[in-house]
Design a protein around this motif. Structure first.
Motif, PDB file in Angstrom:
ATOM      1  N   MET A 190       1.020  -0.843   0.329  1.00 37.25           N
ATOM      2  CA  MET A 190       0.006  -0.078  -0.131  1.00 37.25           C
ATOM      3  C   MET A 190       0.418   1.816  -0.576  1.00 37.25           C
ATOM      4  SD  MET A 190      -2.613   2.030  -0.079  1.00 37.25           S
ATOM      5  CE  MET A 190      -4.384   0.557   0.316  1.00 37.25           C
ATOM      6  N   GLU A 191       2.037   1.370   0.857  1.00 40.19           N
ATOM      7  CA  GLU A 191       2.671   2.649   0.875  1.00 40.19           C
ATOM      8  C   GLU A 191       3.498   2.501  -0.088  1.00 40.19           C
ATOM      9  OE1 GLU A 191       5.155   1.524   3.921  1.00 40.19           O
ATOM     10  OE2 GLU A 191       3.775   1.695   5.384  1.00 40.19           O
ATOM     11  N   ALA A 192       4.042   1.599  -1.549  1.00 43.23           N
ATOM     12  CA  ALA A 192       5.022   2.298  -2.459  1.00 43.23           C
ATOM     13  C   ALA A 192       3.313   2.922  -3.833  1.00 43.23           C
ATOM     14  CB  ALA A 192       5.405   0.120  -2.457  1.00 43.23           C
ATOM     15  N   ALA A 193       2.283   1.542  -3.329  1.00 44.57           N
ATOM     16  CA  ALA A 193       1.165   2.262  -4.210  1.00 44.57           C
ATOM     17  C   ALA A 193       1.098   3.750  -4.251  1.00 44.57           C
ATOM     18  CB  ALA A 193      -0.117   1.285  -4.394  1.00 44.57           C
ATOM     19  N   ARG A 194       0.883   4.323  -2.557  1.00 44.15           N
ATOM     20  CA  ARG A 194       0.994   5.408  -2.000  1.00 44.15           C
ATOM     21  C   ARG A 194       1.156   6.511  -2.994  1.00 44.15           C
ATOM     22  NH1 ARG A 194      -3.586   6.853   0.748  1.00 44.15           N
ATOM     23  NH2 ARG A 194      -3.331   8.871   0.232  1.00 44.15           N
ATOM     24  N   SER A 195       3.239   5.932  -2.918  1.00 47.39           N
ATOM     25  CA  SER A 195       4.588   6.951  -2.891  1.00 47.39           C
ATOM     26  C   SER A 195       3.977   7.145  -4.791  1.00 47.39           C
ATOM     27  CB  SER A 195       5.938   6.093  -2.760  1.00 47.39           C
ATOM     28  OG  SER A 195       4.931   4.618  -3.296  1.00 47.39           O
ATOM     29  N   LEU A 196       3.698   6.268  -5.603  1.00 50.30           N
ATOM     30  CA  LEU A 196       3.175   6.646  -6.504  1.00 50.30           C
ATOM     31  C   LEU A 196       2.198   7.193  -7.079  1.00 50.30           C
ATOM     32  CD1 LEU A 196       3.712   2.580  -7.923  1.00 50.30           C
ATOM     33  CD2 LEU A 196       5.943   4.497  -8.261  1.00 50.30           C
ATOM     34  N   GLY A 197       1.662   8.001  -6.472  1.00 43.68           N
ATOM     35  CA  GLY A 197       0.146   9.341  -6.787  1.00 43.68           C
ATOM     36  C   GLY A 197      -0.589   8.000  -6.877  1.00 43.68           C
ATOM     37  N   MET A 198      -0.792   6.788  -6.059  1.00 42.19           N
ATOM     38  CA  MET A 198      -2.184   5.821  -6.223  1.00 42.19           C
ATOM     39  C   MET A 198      -3.345   6.322  -5.403  1.00 42.19           C
ATOM     40  SD  MET A 198      -1.832   2.243  -7.596  1.00 42.19           S
ATOM     41  CE  MET A 198      -1.106   1.895  -9.013  1.00 42.19           C
ATOM     42  N   SER A 199      -4.121   7.055  -5.554  1.00 45.14           N
ATOM     43  CA  SER A 199      -4.766   7.141  -4.337  1.00 45.14           C
ATOM     44  C   SER A 199      -5.446   5.750  -3.747  1.00 45.14           C
ATOM     45  CB  SER A 199      -6.455   7.442  -4.583  1.00 45.14           C
ATOM     46  OG  SER A 199      -7.512   6.528  -5.577  1.00 45.14           O
ATOM     47  N   HIS A 200      -5.885   5.539  -2.372  1.00 44.04           N
ATOM     48  CA  HIS A 200      -5.696   4.633  -1.273  1.00 44.04           C
ATOM     49  C   HIS A 200      -7.295   3.794  -2.526  1.00 44.04           C
ATOM     50  CE1 HIS A 200      -7.746   2.635   2.322  1.00 44.04           C
ATOM     51  NE2 HIS A 200      -6.443   2.594   2.533  1.00 44.04           N
ATOM     52  N   THR A 201      -8.109   4.203  -2.412  1.00 46.60           N
ATOM     53  CA  THR A 201      -8.789   3.348  -3.554  1.00 46.60           C
ATOM     54  C   THR A 201      -8.837   2.590  -3.934  1.00 46.60           C
ATOM     55  OG1 THR A 201     -11.567   5.014  -2.460  1.00 46.60           O
ATOM     56  CG2 THR A 201     -11.218   2.921  -4.060  1.00 46.60           C
ATOM     57  N   ARG A 202      -7.862   3.209  -5.353  1.00 42.79           N
ATOM     58  CA  ARG A 202      -7.561   2.593  -6.426  1.00 42.79           C
ATOM     59  C   ARG A 202      -6.425   1.409  -5.996  1.00 42.79           C
ATOM     60  NH1 ARG A 202      -4.400   5.851 -11.628  1.00 42.79           N
ATOM     61  NH2 ARG A 202      -3.580   3.689 -12.949  1.00 42.79           N
ATOM     62  N   ALA A 203      -5.824   2.362  -5.122  1.00 43.42           N
ATOM     63  CA  ALA A 203      -4.320   1.028  -4.572  1.00 43.42           C
ATOM     64  C   ALA A 203      -4.708  -0.088  -4.106  1.00 43.42           C
ATOM     65  CB  ALA A 203      -3.321   1.986  -3.769  1.00 43.42           C
ATOM     66  N   MET A 204      -6.395  -0.057  -3.035  1.00 46.52           N
ATOM     67  CA  MET A 204      -6.596  -1.200  -2.734  1.00 46.52           C
ATOM     68  C   MET A 204      -7.426  -2.315  -3.936  1.00 46.52           C
ATOM     69  SD  MET A 204      -7.506  -2.393   0.183  1.00 46.52           S
ATOM     70  CE  MET A 204      -7.486  -1.659   1.466  1.00 46.52           C
ATOM     71  N   ALA A 205      -7.980  -1.191  -4.401  1.00 44.31           N
ATOM     72  CA  ALA A 205      -8.463  -2.556  -6.412  1.00 44.31           C
ATOM     73  C   ALA A 205      -7.522  -2.998  -7.111  1.00 44.31           C
ATOM     74  CB  ALA A 205     -10.169  -1.392  -6.402  1.00 44.31           C
ATOM     75  N   SER A 206      -6.485  -2.041  -6.386  1.00 43.93           N
ATOM     76  CA  SER A 206      -5.694  -3.031  -7.554  1.00 43.93           C
ATOM     77  C   SER A 206      -4.462  -3.302  -7.258  1.00 43.93           C
ATOM     78  CB  SER A 206      -4.965  -1.590  -9.040  1.00 43.93           C
ATOM     79  OG  SER A 206      -5.721  -0.883  -9.660  1.00 43.93           O
ATOM     80  N   ILE A 207      -3.519  -3.248  -6.399  1.00 40.30           N
ATOM     81  CA  ILE A 207      -2.529  -4.079  -5.401  1.00 40.30           C
ATOM     82  C   ILE A 207      -3.415  -4.420  -4.696  1.00 40.30           C
ATOM     83  CG2 ILE A 207      -0.552  -3.641  -4.916  1.00 40.30           C
ATOM     84  CD1 ILE A 207      -0.872  -1.912  -7.670  1.00 40.30           C
ATOM     85  N   VAL A 208      -3.744  -4.365  -3.363  1.00 38.11           N
ATOM     86  CA  VAL A 208      -3.852  -5.447  -3.016  1.00 38.11           C
ATOM     87  C   VAL A 208      -5.235  -6.198  -2.363  1.00 38.11           C
ATOM     88  CG1 VAL A 208      -4.872  -4.866   0.113  1.00 38.11           C
ATOM     89  CG2 VAL A 208      -3.785  -3.394  -0.582  1.00 38.11           C
ATOM     90  N   ILE A 209      -6.504  -5.867  -2.966  1.00 40.01           N
ATOM     91  CA  ILE A 209      -7.170  -6.626  -3.004  1.00 40.01           C
ATOM     92  C   ILE A 209      -7.569  -7.784  -4.001  1.00 40.01           C
ATOM     93  CG2 ILE A 209     -10.037  -7.666  -4.244  1.00 40.01           C
ATOM     94  CD1 ILE A 209     -10.354  -4.872  -2.496  1.00 40.01           C
ATOM     95  N   PRO A 210      -6.039  -8.086  -4.775  1.00 40.68           N
ATOM     96  CA  PRO A 210      -6.102  -9.109  -5.761  1.00 40.68           C
ATOM     97  C   PRO A 210      -5.141  -9.803  -5.103  1.00 40.68           C
ATOM     98  CG  PRO A 210      -5.995  -7.009  -6.874  1.00 40.68           C
ATOM     99  CD  PRO A 210      -5.926  -6.440  -5.852  1.00 40.68           C
ATOM    100  N   GLN A 211      -4.489  -9.158  -4.761  1.00 41.96           N
ATOM    101  CA  GLN A 211      -3.019 -10.257  -3.671  1.00 41.96           C
ATOM    102  C   GLN A 211      -3.856 -10.886  -2.632  1.00 41.96           C
ATOM    103  OE1 GLN A 211       0.499  -8.802  -2.464  1.00 41.96           O
ATOM    104  NE2 GLN A 211       0.643  -6.575  -3.510  1.00 41.96           N
TER     105      GLN A 211
END
Length: 295
Positions: free
Chosen positions: A193-214
């Motif tokens: 999550m921290e890496a996704a946020r550092s790339l400029g993703m919102s919390h919702t997008r990071a959750m949907a694209s990165i965290v939930i699939p894993q």
């Protein structure tokens, strides 16, 4: 003061200790012989289990009326009459209830899990209350209440059995899936999550694209177990009443058992359940092995 040296005999052995070493040696040897090695103990335990199993086989062979058992549970003619209806109607309805119940439970469970992890207190409270209620109530009672409540709430405008049964199963499954999904999300390293946020993703997008699939990759085995449990829970739908067109496996087997005054239909239904659930459980084992290898 000079220390007193021990008295020794002509052979250099301290006086009064000549018998001590042999005695200690004898005691140790005795303990060694009296004790039982783990390997011997394991063999005796196995032999005991084999003996009990042999006695059970003898009891089953000589004291059970096998002719009466065969007449009550294994009548080929009665079993043959159940086909193909048991597959084309009863098994099909069981799979329909399972599919819609699991789909609803998965979607609602994901929503409840996200609410459970939310920073907004009312969301967390609602999710916690929902989980506690539907995990605390017996599934049979929930199905009975929902089965009567859904048709009444919609004025009888919706198909009673399919809708009510699927909704009841979905509500119960959602409570368990929510906790499974929440555990999967929390198992994903926070660095993702921290890496996704550092790339400029919102919390919702990071959750949907990165965290939930894993997370779903982690929880596939327990979700598959939930699917198997949900399939077996369809047997509880008899409490809301079913028609000939919507009856599931257990209801179909019970009706045939009453009509024939024989228990063979229960055996047939059980075999159909096994034909469906055993491949699922084997799939769970394969998924768990793959998950462990991936780690």
């Amino acid at each position: 003061m000079a220390s007193r040296s021990p008295e020794v005999d002509d052979d250099g052995v301290p006086v009064g200790r000549q018998d001590q070493a042999p005695a200690d040696s004898a005691d140790t040897s005795g303990l060694r012989h009296e004790g039982m090695s783990p390997r011997t103990r394991s063999r005796l335990v196995r032999a005991g289990f084999y003996a009990l199993f042999l006695l059970l086989l003898v009891f089953l062979a000589f004291f059970i009326d096998w002719a009466q058992v065969a007449a009550s549970f294994f009548q080929p003619s009665i079993a043959a009459e159940m086909f193909p209806t048991v597959l084309l109607r009863a098994a099909r309805n069981t799979l329909i209830f399972t599919f819609f119940g699991f789909t609803m439970g998965l979607i609602l469970g994901l929503l409840i899990a996200l609410m459970r992890l939310s920073s907004i207190r009312p969301y967390r409270w609602f999710a916690s209350i929902y989980i506690e209620i539907f995990r605390g109530l017996p599934a049979l009672l929930t199905i009975f209440i929902i089965g009567l409540g859904v048709p009444i709430a919609f004025g009888g405008g919706l198909p009673g059995t399919y809708t009510a049964g699927s909704v009841a199963l979905g509500l119960v499954a959602a409570a368990y899936m929510a906790e499974t999904i929440r555990a999967g999300i929390e198992a994903v390293p926070k660095g993702q999550m921290e890496a996704a946020r550092s790339l400029g993703m919102s919390h919702t997008r990071a959750m949907a694209s990165i965290v939930i699939p894993q997370a779903f990759r982690i929880i596939i085995p327990p979700l598959t177990n939930e699917l198997v449990l949900l399939l077996k829970d369809t047997s509880l739908l008899f409490v809301i009443g079913t028609t000939d067109a919507t009856e599931e496996l257990v209801k179909f087997g019970r009706d045939n058992a009453f009509d024939t005054a024989n228990s063979t239909p229960y055996i047939v239904v059980g075999l159909v359940y096994l034909a469906i659930t055993v491949p699922m459980t084997r799939l769970v084992a394969v998924l768990e092995r793959n998950t462990k290898k991936a780690k």
